[in-house]
Design a protein around this motif. Structure first.
Motif, PDB file in Angstrom:
ATOM      1  N   PHE A   4       0.710  -1.040   0.087  1.00 50.50           N
ATOM      2  CA  PHE A   4       0.271  -0.278  -0.312  1.00 50.50           C
ATOM      3  C   PHE A   4       1.089   1.168   0.220  1.00 50.50           C
ATOM      4  CE2 PHE A   4      -2.626  -3.162   1.866  1.00 50.50           C
ATOM      5  CZ  PHE A   4      -3.461  -2.906   1.140  1.00 50.50           C
ATOM      6  N   VAL A   5       2.261   0.700  -0.525  1.00 50.73           N
ATOM      7  CA  VAL A   5       2.597   2.090  -0.354  1.00 50.73           C
ATOM      8  C   VAL A   5       3.301   2.567  -1.887  1.00 50.73           C
ATOM      9  CG1 VAL A   5       5.287   2.933  -0.085  1.00 50.73           C
ATOM     10  CG2 VAL A   5       4.051   1.812   1.676  1.00 50.73           C
ATOM     11  N   GLY A   6       3.883   1.122  -2.832  1.00 52.71           N
ATOM     12  CA  GLY A   6       3.936   1.867  -4.278  1.00 52.71           C
ATOM     13  C   GLY A   6       5.003   2.727  -4.030  1.00 52.71           C
ATOM     14  N   THR A   7       6.482   2.332  -3.528  1.00 55.82           N
ATOM     15  CA  THR A   7       7.514   2.362  -3.994  1.00 55.82           C
ATOM     16  C   THR A   7       8.431   1.830  -5.113  1.00 55.82           C
ATOM     17  OG1 THR A   7       8.240   2.536  -2.105  1.00 55.82           O
ATOM     18  CG2 THR A   7       7.432   4.390  -2.086  1.00 55.82           C
ATOM     19  N   GLY A   8       8.216   0.204  -4.699  1.00 54.26           N
ATOM     20  CA  GLY A   8       9.205  -0.516  -5.199  1.00 54.26           C
ATOM     21  C   GLY A   8       8.600  -1.021  -7.175  1.00 54.26           C
ATOM     22  N   PRO A   9       9.394  -1.610  -7.416  1.00 59.07           N
ATOM     23  CA  PRO A   9       9.509  -1.938  -9.100  1.00 59.07           C
ATOM     24  C   PRO A   9       7.973  -3.102  -8.581  1.00 59.07           C
ATOM     25  CG  PRO A   9      11.567  -2.830  -7.859  1.00 59.07           C
ATOM     26  CD  PRO A   9      11.041  -2.449  -6.717  1.00 59.07           C
ATOM     27  N   PRO A  10       7.303  -3.102  -9.294  1.00 64.40           N
ATOM     28  CA  PRO A  10       5.493  -4.147  -9.303  1.00 64.40           C
ATOM     29  C   PRO A  10       5.859  -5.779  -9.461  1.00 64.40           C
ATOM     30  CG  PRO A  10       4.940  -2.233 -10.439  1.00 64.40           C
ATOM     31  CD  PRO A  10       6.019  -2.572 -10.463  1.00 64.40           C
ATOM     32  N   CYS A  11       5.014  -5.945  -8.396  1.00 66.82           N
ATOM     33  CA  CYS A  11       5.308  -7.312  -8.455  1.00 66.82           C
ATOM     34  C   CYS A  11       4.126  -8.364  -8.247  1.00 66.82           C
ATOM     35  CB  CYS A  11       6.559  -8.190  -7.721  1.00 66.82           C
ATOM     36  SG  CYS A  11       6.729  -9.970  -7.660  1.00 66.82           S
ATOM     37  N   VAL A  12       4.266  -9.398  -9.275  1.00 69.97           N
ATOM     38  CA  VAL A  12       3.339 -10.648  -8.820  1.00 69.97           C
ATOM     39  C   VAL A  12       3.559 -11.761  -8.858  1.00 69.97           C
ATOM     40  CG1 VAL A  12       1.014 -12.218  -9.901  1.00 69.97           C
ATOM     41  CG2 VAL A  12       1.647  -9.639 -11.012  1.00 69.97           C
ATOM     42  N   VAL A  13       3.104 -12.483  -7.988  1.00 71.34           N
ATOM     43  CA  VAL A  13       3.411 -14.194  -7.187  1.00 71.34           C
ATOM     44  C   VAL A  13       2.625 -14.777  -7.407  1.00 71.34           C
ATOM     45  CG1 VAL A  13       4.378 -15.281  -5.631  1.00 71.34           C
ATOM     46  CG2 VAL A  13       5.567 -12.639  -5.638  1.00 71.34           C
ATOM     47  N   ARG A  14       2.565 -15.619  -8.182  1.00 71.49           N
ATOM     48  CA  ARG A  14       1.357 -16.940  -8.720  1.00 71.49           C
ATOM     49  C   ARG A  14       2.331 -19.031  -7.987  1.00 71.49           C
ATOM     50  NH1 ARG A  14       1.328 -16.249 -15.088  1.00 71.49           N
ATOM     51  NH2 ARG A  14       3.187 -17.612 -15.784  1.00 71.49           N
ATOM     52  N   GLY A  15       1.274 -19.671  -7.941  1.00 71.53           N
ATOM     53  CA  GLY A  15       1.456 -20.146  -8.230  1.00 71.53           C
ATOM     54  C   GLY A  15       0.373 -21.692  -6.974  1.00 71.53           C
ATOM     55  N   ARG A  16       1.194 -22.623  -7.314  1.00 69.05           N
ATOM     56  CA  ARG A  16      -0.726 -23.706  -6.845  1.00 69.05           C
ATOM     57  C   ARG A  16       0.811 -24.599  -5.625  1.00 69.05           C
ATOM     58  NH1 ARG A  16      -1.073 -27.794 -10.734  1.00 69.05           N
ATOM     59  NH2 ARG A  16      -3.844 -28.482 -10.122  1.00 69.05           N
ATOM     60  N   VAL A  17      -0.655 -24.591  -4.688  1.00 70.44           N
ATOM     61  CA  VAL A  17      -0.248 -25.381  -3.117  1.00 70.44           C
ATOM     62  C   VAL A  17      -0.970 -26.593  -3.353  1.00 70.44           C
ATOM     63  CG1 VAL A  17      -1.022 -25.978  -1.185  1.00 70.44           C
ATOM     64  CG2 VAL A  17      -0.786 -23.128  -2.043  1.00 70.44           C
ATOM     65  N   LEU A  18      -0.033 -27.824  -3.611  1.00 65.34           N
ATOM     66  CA  LEU A  18      -0.301 -28.986  -4.295  1.00 65.34           C
ATOM     67  C   LEU A  18      -0.106 -30.188  -2.807  1.00 65.34           C
ATOM     68  CD1 LEU A  18       1.325 -28.657  -7.088  1.00 65.34           C
ATOM     69  CD2 LEU A  18      -0.473 -28.382  -7.168  1.00 65.34           C
ATOM     70  N   SER A  19      -0.638 -31.462  -2.971  1.00 67.16           N
ATOM     71  CA  SER A  19       0.536 -32.291  -2.217  1.00 67.16           C
ATOM     72  C   SER A  19       1.215 -33.305  -2.132  1.00 67.16           C
ATOM     73  CB  SER A  19      -1.412 -33.889  -2.221  1.00 67.16           C
ATOM     74  OG  SER A  19      -0.595 -34.335  -1.087  1.00 67.16           O
ATOM     75  N   ALA A  20       2.121 -34.580  -1.805  1.00 69.83           N
ATOM     76  CA  ALA A  20       3.490 -34.919  -2.540  1.00 69.83           C
ATOM     77  C   ALA A  20       2.975 -35.909  -3.303  1.00 69.83           C
ATOM     78  CB  ALA A  20       3.092 -35.416  -1.419  1.00 69.83           C
ATOM     79  N   ASP A  21       1.169 -35.614  -3.959  1.00 72.69           N
ATOM     80  CA  ASP A  21       1.225 -36.754  -4.902  1.00 72.69           C
ATOM     81  C   ASP A  21       0.882 -35.884  -6.599  1.00 72.69           C
ATOM     82  OD1 ASP A  21      -1.852 -36.288  -4.291  1.00 72.69           O
ATOM     83  OD2 ASP A  21      -2.026 -37.817  -3.844  1.00 72.69           O
ATOM     84  N   GLY A  22       1.102 -34.699  -6.261  1.00 68.74           N
ATOM     85  CA  GLY A  22       0.720 -33.692  -6.867  1.00 68.74           C
ATOM     86  C   GLY A  22      -1.016 -33.355  -7.124  1.00 68.74           C
ATOM     87  N   SER A  23      -1.776 -33.729  -6.046  1.00 64.08           N
ATOM     88  CA  SER A  23      -2.864 -33.270  -6.450  1.00 64.08           C
ATOM     89  C   SER A  23      -3.054 -32.255  -5.858  1.00 64.08           C
ATOM     90  CB  SER A  23      -3.540 -34.121  -5.790  1.00 64.08           C
ATOM     91  OG  SER A  23      -3.508 -34.551  -3.931  1.00 64.08           O
ATOM     92  N   PRO A  24      -4.577 -31.121  -6.645  1.00 67.74           N
ATOM     93  CA  PRO A  24      -4.372 -29.423  -5.799  1.00 67.74           C
ATOM     94  C   PRO A  24      -4.649 -29.719  -4.417  1.00 67.74           C
ATOM     95  CG  PRO A  24      -5.903 -30.271  -7.398  1.00 67.74           C
ATOM     96  CD  PRO A  24      -5.124 -31.412  -7.922  1.00 67.74           C
TER      97      PRO A  24
END
Length: 303
Positions: A133-153
């Motif tokens: 909420f300050v906006g003074t740094g380079p914009p960034c998007v973090v994305r991904g998925r959370v999965l179980s060890a067998d690959g299931s979401p």
């Protein structure tokens, strides 16, 4: 018959005093602690002045702690104890596979330290919201998925996220400068285990050096810097909770973290994206950095 308290009998005398401790684990921990501490003292033979200085140091460490500063965690961090405890408590314990490792469990996301700044509750945010909420740094998007060890979401997995700003400060370090809970968010993964949020690329920064831990680093000629990173605590029903980071590839101090927390698998590229269409999809109107971070949780051990 009473025995004189001597260098040779001291540890046994103290350990014996714990003999009636009802909790067997507490008895084990105290007995081991006493034996190791006594061995250290016998080996190093501190003077009375050195012992008093050590007591003063621990006293000052406690006095530096408050609701938004945990100097003892910081001390544990710089001594490598925090990472050792994390490593021990997140051993992969699969049965089978090469060397006793389960092939599925080998893929689990590695853990790292909590750090001293997880001090306030992160506000719940919707996927795609910004935690900055300050906006003074380079914009960034973090994305991904959370999965179980067998690959299931893992739909509905919760991700508690926090980071420093582009100047290297957390919100609790700059009251009145940063809005409360700046750089923090609590997100819920979607039906496919997916998550994404907007933020700014964090900066490397020094851990606080205005207390006893800073004096320790100064006396030992160690630098106080941590490489740029974002913290995560990830939880999902039926799975082990994970405390981890994502580190910015190429950050200064990536090879000499003051708290020994970097693991190669957690270093991720924050790739520059200049495509206006991609920016628009993420609610941005200019170039930004994109980081991908899939998180794999181990199933909880059977009760």
């Amino acid at each position: 018959m009473a025995t004189d308290f001597t260098e040779e009998t001291a540890a046994d005398a103290v350990v014996d005093s714990f003999a009636k401790t009802p909790d067997p684990r507490l008895r084990e921990l105290l007995s081991s602690l006493v034996r190791h501490l006594h061995a250290f003292v016998r080996e190093t033979e501190p003077t009375i002045a050195e012992w008093e200085r050590a007591i003063d140091f621990l006293t000052a460490t406690g006095q530096k702690c408050d609701d938004e500063r945990q100097e003892f965690i910081l001390l544990s961090d710089v001594l490598g104890i925090s990472m050792l405890v994390e490593t021990i408590n997140n051993r992969v314990t699969g049965q089978g596979g090469l060397g006793g490792w389960s092939p599925q469990e080998k893929t689990a996301t590695e853990s790292t330290v909590l750090g001293p700044f997880h001090m306030i509750e992160s506000p719940r945010r919707e996927l795609g919201e910004s935690i900055d909420f300050v906006g003074t740094g380079p914009p960034c998007v973090v994305r991904g998925r959370v999965l179980s060890a067998d690959g299931s979401p893992l739909p509905g997995a919760e991700l508690d996220v926090w980071q420093a700003n582009d100047q290297g400060f957390y919100d609790v370090q700059q009251p009145g400068v940063q809005p409360r809970a700046n750089g923090r968010g609590l997100f819920t993964a979607d039906a496919d285990g997916g998550f994404w949020f907007r933020t700014i690329v964090p900066s490397h920064y020094p851990i606080p050096t205005d207390g006893p831990v800073g004096q320790l680093l100064l006396a030992t000629e160690r630098h106080p810097y941590r490489p740029a990173h974002i913290h995560f605590i990830v939880t999902a029903p039926g799975h082990r909770a994970l405390t981890t980071h994502i580190f910015v590839a190429g950050s200064p101090y990536i090879d000499s973290d003051a708290v020994f927390a970097v693991k190669k698998s957690l270093i991720k590229e924050f790739t520059q994206v200049d495509d206006p269409e991609q920016a628009a999809r993420y609610g941005l109107d200019g170039p930004f950095c994109l980081a991908n971070f899939d998180i794999i949780l181990l199933p909880a051990p059977a009760p």
